[in-house]
Design an enzyme around this catalytic site. Structure first.
Site, PDB file in Angstrom:
ATOM      1  N   GLU A  43       0.392  -1.447   6.473  1.00  0.00           N
ATOM      2  CA  GLU A  43      -0.266  -0.907   5.274  1.00  0.00           C
ATOM      3  C   GLU A  43      -0.830   0.481   5.551  1.00  0.00           C
ATOM      4  O   GLU A  43      -1.549   0.680   6.536  1.00  0.00           O
ATOM      5  CB  GLU A  43      -1.396  -1.856   4.850  1.00  0.00           C
ATOM      6  CG  GLU A  43      -2.081  -1.421   3.565  1.00  0.00           C
ATOM      7  CD  GLU A  43      -3.196  -2.369   3.136  1.00  0.00           C
ATOM      8  OE1 GLU A  43      -3.180  -3.557   3.530  1.00  0.00           O
ATOM      9  OE2 GLU A  43      -4.095  -1.915   2.407  1.00  0.00           O
TER      10      GLU A  43
ATOM     11  N   LYS B 297     -10.700  -9.381   3.170  1.00  0.00           N
ATOM     12  CA  LYS B 297      -9.332  -8.902   3.464  1.00  0.00           C
ATOM     13  C   LYS B 297      -9.418  -7.538   4.146  1.00  0.00           C
ATOM     14  O   LYS B 297      -8.684  -7.244   5.092  1.00  0.00           O
ATOM     15  CB  LYS B 297      -8.529  -8.829   2.156  1.00  0.00           C
ATOM     16  CG  LYS B 297      -7.053  -8.543   2.330  1.00  0.00           C
ATOM     17  CD  LYS B 297      -6.724  -7.079   2.320  1.00  0.00           C
ATOM     18  CE  LYS B 297      -5.222  -6.870   2.436  1.00  0.00           C
ATOM     19  NZ  LYS B 297      -4.876  -5.454   2.601  1.00  0.00           N
TER      20      LYS B 297
ATOM     21  N   ASP C 233      -2.515 -14.366  17.872  1.00  0.00           N
ATOM     22  CA  ASP C 233      -2.086 -15.108  16.686  1.00  0.00           C
ATOM     23  C   ASP C 233      -3.018 -14.782  15.514  1.00  0.00           C
ATOM     24  O   ASP C 233      -4.102 -15.355  15.392  1.00  0.00           O
ATOM     25  CB  ASP C 233      -2.120 -16.611  17.034  1.00  0.00           C
ATOM     26  CG  ASP C 233      -1.688 -17.499  15.898  1.00  0.00           C
ATOM     27  OD1 ASP C 233      -1.615 -17.026  14.749  1.00  0.00           O
ATOM     28  OD2 ASP C 233      -1.443 -18.696  16.153  1.00  0.00           O
TER      29      ASP C 233
ATOM     30  N   HIS D 213      -5.569   6.508  -0.818  1.00  0.00           N
ATOM     31  CA  HIS D 213      -4.353   5.684  -0.863  1.00  0.00           C
ATOM     32  C   HIS D 213      -3.198   6.459  -1.457  1.00  0.00           C
ATOM     33  O   HIS D 213      -2.072   6.385  -0.986  1.00  0.00           O
ATOM     34  CB  HIS D 213      -4.600   4.453  -1.731  1.00  0.00           C
ATOM     35  CG  HIS D 213      -5.107   3.295  -0.950  1.00  0.00           C
ATOM     36  ND1 HIS D 213      -5.055   2.007  -1.389  1.00  0.00           N
ATOM     37  CD2 HIS D 213      -5.690   3.239   0.250  1.00  0.00           C
ATOM     38  CE1 HIS D 213      -5.572   1.209  -0.485  1.00  0.00           C
ATOM     39  NE2 HIS D 213      -5.972   1.940   0.513  1.00  0.00           N
TER      40      HIS D 213
HETATM   41  C1  MEV Z   1      -7.122  -2.834   0.992  1.00  0.00           C
HETATM   42  O1  MEV Z   1      -6.170  -3.254   1.942  1.00  0.00           O
HETATM   43  C2  MEV Z   1      -8.498  -3.320   1.398  1.00  0.00           C
HETATM   44  C3  MEV Z   1      -9.618  -3.040   0.400  1.00  0.00           C
HETATM   45  O2  MEV Z   1      -9.247  -3.581  -0.873  1.00  0.00           O
HETATM   46  C4  MEV Z   1     -10.840  -3.713   0.912  1.00  0.00           C
HETATM   47  C5  MEV Z   1     -12.009  -3.711  -0.036  1.00  0.00           C
HETATM   48  O3  MEV Z   1     -11.827  -3.653  -1.257  1.00  0.00           O
HETATM   49  O4  MEV Z   1     -13.154  -3.795   0.481  1.00  0.00           O
HETATM   50  C6  MEV Z   1      -9.818  -1.555   0.217  1.00  0.00           C
END
Ligand code: MEV
Length: 445
Positions: free
Chosen positions: A90, A286, A302, A399
């Site tokens: 990513e 995430k 892992d 991004h």
């Molecule tokens: C993107 O991979 C992760 C984010 O969405 C985490 C977040 O919103 O805190 C930018």
């Protein structure tokens, strides 16, 4: 009868075929067999021996799937500087980790500590006997467990690890006749899955023999059904903490629209939202795993096990919540993360995968404890940068720049065209169509 499509054909004995023949079958099922074969083969390693190593990691391999290997410099943890390898597909993750690390470099760096390193294995069994009797012979039984596994545990014990405890759980109120023996282990620098599972399977055999020959058990109590023996990937006893802290006034430099105090408040509210709202918590966590998984993959660990443990830990109070937290007190801002991370630096893929081995060398051959601190820190660094962007300029700008580069590469733009596009899209929406139109326009002019 409906006509069978090419791809519906059942392939028999596939695993036994040679790699070339497997690839031929896959290619024949596609409509472009020559192209498929060429593409797949173009990702084979030119060194036959190196390729064999990769082929043996998994099954039915026909090619390799590349993922970028990046590094995040300037990561200072407990006063020690690291250059951290990160493997991730990513865009923006390595950039986010690096920018978080860079900012904290000048504000005290990261701090980390390992709380504990205990892992759990479970022997699940069904038994119709009187549980009081089992408790009566418990010490005798656990001694038998230890004796039966000395051939497995001897090496681990010389390294300071081994079995650290046994617990018998009567769970017959949940499932009829169901008991569990919960065993705790210290597996030192190895992740220890094989070690734990081998011990557990041996315990299963020992339990069977023990009950069948022990004079205290009646005929009908001599029978036991071992349901399964397997480690638990939930590792709340294998916990690491990492944090950053600074004076609130130092946060003044983080955004030109917000004072340090305003930034701290907004940042804390964003984290609190992830503590009360599951939808946000999932995305927030995430972002933490973006950093942690990238280190886990780079070091041959892992990441699925780590994710599973982390998400369970995030739900330990009955509601899924943020794994990181903020504290504002006496003019200080503290941002911290507490997470279970069962990582290894010996055994498994860590020494088999040439790049995993290299990653560990890049990190100065860390112990598992040290790697836990590094991985958790990269989780916190990523989380810090993501939340920082979210509460200030938003994440899309950063991004989109990466997205723009990917699209430009897709259209095989030249370096000059890329430069023009970067300037043009500074304040515009990036999409495949808009980039395509832009390139067309500059070609015509
Ligand atoms: C993107 O991979 C992760 C984010 O969405 C985490 C977040 O919103 O805190 C930018």
């Amino acid at each position: 009868m409906p006509r069978r499509r090419k791809r519906d054909i059942i392939v028999k004995g596939f695993s036994k075929l040679l790699k070339e023949d497997k690839l031929k079958i896959v290619a024949e099922l596609m409509n472009n067999s020559a192209e498929t074969i060429d593409l797949m083969k173009s990702f084979w390693h030119p060194d036959k021996h190196k390729q064999e190593i990769f082929d043996e990691f998994s099954e039915n391999t026909i090619s390799n799937f590349y993922i970028p290997y990046g590094v995040s410099p300037n990561v200072i943890i407990n006063g020690k500087m690291y250059l951290v390898p990160m493997v991730i597909e990513e865009s923006s993750v390595v950039a986010a980790a690096s920018s978080g690390a860079k900012w904290w470099l000048d504000h005290g760096g990261f701090h980390a500590e390992v709380v504990d390193v205990i892992k759990i294995g479970q022997l699940h069994f069904s038994w119709k006997g009187d549980v009081k009797k089992l408790y009566e012979v418990w010490d005798e039984l656990t001694r038998a467990f230890r004796t039966a596994t000395t051939h497995i545990t001897a090496n681990m014990e010389t390294r300071g690890g081994g079995i650290t405890g046994f617990e018998l759980l009567d769970m017959t109120d949940k499932i009829k006749d169901y008991y569990q023996i919960r065993v705790s282990f210290n597996t030192k620098d190895s992740m220890g899955a094989n070690f734990i599972n081998s011990c557990l399977e041996e315990f299963g055999q020992t339990l069977k023999t023990f009950l069948s020959i022990h004079p205290d058990f009646k005929e009908e109590e001599k029978e036991v059904t071992i349901i399964m023996a397997i480690l638990s990937n939930y590792t709340p006893g294998c916990l690491v903490k990492t944090w950053v802290e600074c004076d609130i006034s130092e946060l003044n430099s983080l955004d030109d629209q917000l004072t340090g105090e305003q930034f701290a408040e907004k940042f804390m509210t964003a984290v609190e939202i992830a503590e009360v709202d599951t939808y946000r918590a999932t995305t927030h966590n995430k972002g933490i795993f973006n950093g942690i998984d990238a280190v886990a993959i780079a070091t041959g660990n892992d990441f699925r096990a780590i994710e599973a443990a982390g998400h369970t830990y995030a739900s330990k109070g009955g509601q899924y919540k943020s794994l990181s937290h903020v504290e504002i007190k006496d003019g200080r801002f503290k941002f911290y993360l507490e997470i279970p991370l069962a990582l290894g630096t010996v055994g498994g893929l860590t020494s088999l995968h040439p790049l995993a081995k290299q990653s560990l060398e890049l990190l100065g051959k860390p112990t598992a404890d040290e790697l836990m601190m590094i991985a958790a820190t990269m989780g916190l660094a990523n989380n810090f940068s993501a939340v920082r962007s979210l509460v200030t300029k938003g994440i899309q700008r950063g991004h989109m720049k990466m997205h723009l580069m990917n699209i430009l590469n897709h259209f095989q733009a030249t370096e000059d065209e890329k430069q023009l596009a970067l300037e043009y899209f500074e304040d515009k929406i990036v999409s495949f169509a808009s980039v395509h139109d832009f390139l067309k326009k500059i070609h015509l002019s």
